[in-house]
Design an enzyme around this catalytic site. Structure first.
Site, PDB file in Angstrom:
ATOM      1  N   CYS A 117       0.731  -1.219  -0.120  1.00  0.00           N
ATOM      2  CA  CYS A 117       0.026   0.071  -0.036  1.00  0.00           C
ATOM      3  C   CYS A 117       1.001   1.221   0.033  1.00  0.00           C
ATOM      4  O   CYS A 117       0.570   1.942   1.046  1.00  0.00           O
ATOM      5  CB  CYS A 117      -1.083   0.072   1.239  1.00  0.00           C
ATOM      6  SG  CYS A 117      -1.734  -1.546   1.264  1.00  0.00           S
ATOM      7  N   GLN A 118       1.738   1.479  -0.794  1.00  0.00           N
ATOM      8  CA  GLN A 118       2.616   2.410  -0.848  1.00  0.00           C
ATOM      9  C   GLN A 118       2.035   3.940  -1.012  1.00  0.00           C
ATOM     10  O   GLN A 118       2.537   4.705  -0.365  1.00  0.00           O
ATOM     11  CB  GLN A 118       3.655   2.314  -2.124  1.00  0.00           C
ATOM     12  CG  GLN A 118       4.700   1.099  -2.103  1.00  0.00           C
ATOM     13  CD  GLN A 118       5.362   1.155  -3.075  1.00  0.00           C
ATOM     14  OE1 GLN A 118       5.624   1.829  -4.076  1.00  0.00           O
ATOM     15  NE2 GLN A 118       6.004  -0.208  -3.465  1.00  0.00           N
TER      16      GLN A 118
END
Length: 77
Positions: free
Chosen positions: A74-75
């Site tokens: 989930c950058q």
């Protein structure tokens, strides 16, 4: 020289594997990535390496890896 076996989790497009393999001391033996586009990129460059699509279904004890790398999931967050 024996190469260290690498399991790459939350792989993205394989940056960790690519960089480590370039040293000559590592061999990627598996990826875990759920993003379909990233899976296509991984298959293009490592067509004979298994890609697991869900970390919850991956039993790393059954994969004989010497080293495990992982990207940050989930950058955008």
């Amino acid at each position: 020289m024996n190469k260290l076996k690498l399991l790459d989790l939350f792989s993205g497009i394989g940056g960790f594997s690519y960089g480590l393999e370039q040293t000559g001391g590592f061999e990627t033996i598996g990826f875990c990535e759920q993003d379909k586009f990233c899976q296509k990129v991984l298959k293009k460059h490592w067509n004979n390496i298994p890609i697991y699509d869900d970390i919850k279904n991956l039993d790393a004890r059954k994969i004989k890896a010497d080293i495990v790398t992982f990207g940050i999931p989930c950058q955008p967050f």
